[in-house]
Scaffold this motif. Structure first.
Motif, PDB file in Angstrom:
ATOM      1  N   LEU A  58       0.951  -1.029   0.212  1.00  0.00           N
ATOM      2  CA  LEU A  58       0.460  -0.342   0.064  1.00  0.00           C
ATOM      3  C   LEU A  58       0.594   1.304  -0.109  1.00  0.00           C
ATOM      4  CD1 LEU A  58      -3.268  -0.814   2.712  1.00  0.00           C
ATOM      5  CD2 LEU A  58      -2.642  -0.888   0.102  1.00  0.00           C
ATOM      6  N   GLU A  59       1.981   1.146   0.619  1.00  0.00           N
ATOM      7  CA  GLU A  59       3.213   1.868   0.656  1.00  0.00           C
ATOM      8  C   GLU A  59       3.635   2.269  -0.507  1.00  0.00           C
ATOM      9  OE1 GLU A  59       6.221   1.788   2.732  1.00  0.00           O
ATOM     10  OE2 GLU A  59       7.120   3.599   2.799  1.00  0.00           O
ATOM     11  N   THR A  60       3.741   1.718  -1.739  1.00  0.00           N
ATOM     12  CA  THR A  60       4.398   1.950  -2.733  1.00  0.00           C
ATOM     13  C   THR A  60       3.578   2.122  -3.746  1.00  0.00           C
ATOM     14  OG1 THR A  60       4.389  -0.425  -3.707  1.00  0.00           O
ATOM     15  CG2 THR A  60       6.343   0.120  -2.644  1.00  0.00           C
ATOM     16  N   ALA A  61       2.238   1.763  -3.245  1.00  0.00           N
ATOM     17  CA  ALA A  61       0.938   1.979  -3.792  1.00  0.00           C
ATOM     18  C   ALA A  61       0.553   3.780  -4.002  1.00  0.00           C
ATOM     19  CB  ALA A  61      -0.586   1.374  -4.037  1.00  0.00           C
ATOM     20  N   GLY A  62       1.362   4.350  -2.868  1.00  0.00           N
ATOM     21  CA  GLY A  62       1.011   5.517  -2.826  1.00  0.00           C
ATOM     22  C   GLY A  62      -0.260   5.560  -1.607  1.00  0.00           C
ATOM     23  N   ILE A  63      -1.017   4.239  -1.183  1.00  0.00           N
ATOM     24  CA  ILE A  63      -2.294   4.891  -0.746  1.00  0.00           C
ATOM     25  C   ILE A  63      -1.482   4.609   0.969  1.00  0.00           C
ATOM     26  CG2 ILE A  63      -4.565   3.618   0.124  1.00  0.00           C
ATOM     27  CD1 ILE A  63      -4.110   1.587  -2.519  1.00  0.00           C
ATOM     28  N   VAL A  64      -0.563   4.292   1.739  1.00  0.00           N
ATOM     29  CA  VAL A  64      -0.358   4.916   2.857  1.00  0.00           C
ATOM     30  C   VAL A  64       0.498   5.658   2.838  1.00  0.00           C
ATOM     31  CG1 VAL A  64       0.707   3.032   4.713  1.00  0.00           C
ATOM     32  CG2 VAL A  64      -1.799   2.827   3.563  1.00  0.00           C
ATOM     33  N   GLN A  65       0.513   6.464   3.622  1.00  0.00           N
ATOM     34  CA  GLN A  65       2.730   6.781   4.029  1.00  0.00           C
ATOM     35  C   GLN A  65       2.608   6.274   5.497  1.00  0.00           C
ATOM     36  OE1 GLN A  65       3.732   9.803   3.098  1.00  0.00           O
ATOM     37  NE2 GLN A  65       5.676   9.692   4.804  1.00  0.00           N
ATOM     38  N   ARG A  66       3.472   5.827   5.439  1.00  0.00           N
ATOM     39  CA  ARG A  66       4.697   4.992   6.477  1.00  0.00           C
ATOM     40  C   ARG A  66       6.031   6.061   7.405  1.00  0.00           C
ATOM     41  NH1 ARG A  66       8.701   0.328   8.802  1.00  0.00           N
ATOM     42  NH2 ARG A  66      10.474   2.274   8.073  1.00  0.00           N
ATOM     43  N   THR A  67       5.949   6.589   8.472  1.00  0.00           N
ATOM     44  CA  THR A  67       6.428   7.196   8.961  1.00  0.00           C
ATOM     45  C   THR A  67       7.438   6.624  10.569  1.00  0.00           C
ATOM     46  OG1 THR A  67       4.944   9.092   8.474  1.00  0.00           O
ATOM     47  CG2 THR A  67       6.894   9.445   9.795  1.00  0.00           C
ATOM     48  N   ALA A  68       8.903   6.503  10.118  1.00  0.00           N
ATOM     49  CA  ALA A  68       9.621   5.447  11.141  1.00  0.00           C
ATOM     50  C   ALA A  68      10.304   6.751  11.666  1.00  0.00           C
ATOM     51  CB  ALA A  68      10.375   4.920  10.208  1.00  0.00           C
ATOM     52  N   PHE A  69       9.505   6.789  12.956  1.00  0.00           N
ATOM     53  CA  PHE A  69      10.653   7.520  13.977  1.00  0.00           C
ATOM     54  C   PHE A  69      12.058   6.859  14.636  1.00  0.00           C
ATOM     55  CE2 PHE A  69       6.318   8.302  13.952  1.00  0.00           C
ATOM     56  CZ  PHE A  69       6.427   9.852  13.935  1.00  0.00           C
ATOM     57  N   GLU A  70      12.910   7.511  14.740  1.00  0.00           N
ATOM     58  CA  GLU A  70      14.220   7.069  15.731  1.00  0.00           C
ATOM     59  C   GLU A  70      13.863   6.750  17.006  1.00  0.00           C
ATOM     60  OE1 GLU A  70      17.267   6.583  13.985  1.00  0.00           O
ATOM     61  OE2 GLU A  70      17.231   8.021  11.925  1.00  0.00           O
TER      62      GLU A  70
END
Lengths: 121, 121
Positions: A58-70
DNA sequence: GCGTGGTGACAAAAAAGTGCGTAATTTACA
DNA sequence: TGTAAATTACGCACTTTTTTGTCACCACGC
């Protein structure tokens, strides 16, 4: 899933939306930001492997935004992108269509009659 | 495909529409009555077994109307039901959405940055 | 012996589940 | 106070399950 590109757009979308999880995940994310563990709690039957794979898709399809925190413990947040949000009402429409056509399904799974037994010309 | 019934309608529809063929078949049938061999010609990559299975699925879902005529050579016609016809514009909408969001996809498959490297509180 | 619209058995391929390891920090408890 | 254990979001290898493809066969007519 041989090639991601095909002649018609429908084939392409269905490669992303097919399966149990994509539409379900979109539905859960509709409510706002979710973390990995949240989504697992929302649907306990999805394995962590599937969940990561589907989220990546879904992320590569531009549907979902993934945000990773350190930092630890790890923290990753998932949101719908604007495109993902725009998709929600379309999925809703199909969902509604399905509910409205329940009687038609009931009829279809009923008798299988031979309507016009034709004579050979 | 354990049970055909689930809590939410989206899960149910997706059981029917998931995969390469359902939406494609609906598209070909949109043009009007088709016979089994016609559909195979429309999409040569579908095996005849898959085609029968998918058509049956769409039939029991009330999307496709199957009409068998007596006599040889065999003749079976497939049409969209009214419900099936009503589904077409909804699939179209998703198809359009996909095309409109191509730029978003391009961006999504690009860089994966770490947006807010947080310091421990 | 080909076309038509299937069905069923079996095999191959794809998808999904299971369990283990990883990192650093917090918490649990004796 | 020390130590074991849990948490978090995965990746990887392996197994199981599901899906799909292949092939053969049926029915009959031309």
């Amino acid at each position: 899933m041989k090639d991601l590109v095909s002649r018609c757009p429908i084939e392409e979308v269905m490669q992303v939306l097919s399966g149990r999880w994509p539409t379900l995940l979109i539905y859960y994310l509709k409510d706002g930001t979710k973390r990995f563990a949240d989504l697992r709690r929302d649907n306990p039957t999805v394995s962590h492997r599937m969940l990561t794979l589907e989220l990546r898709k879904l992320e590569t399809a531009g549907i979902v935004q993934r945000t990773a925190f350190e930092g630890y413990p790890l923290r990753v947040e998932y949101d719908l992108t604007p495109a993902g949000l725009a998709l929600v009402p379309l999925i809703d429409a199909i969902s509604d269509w399905w509910e409205q056509n329940e009687p038609a399904r009931a009829r279809a799974s009923g008798v299988a009659e031979v309507p016009a037994p034709q004579v050979a010309s």
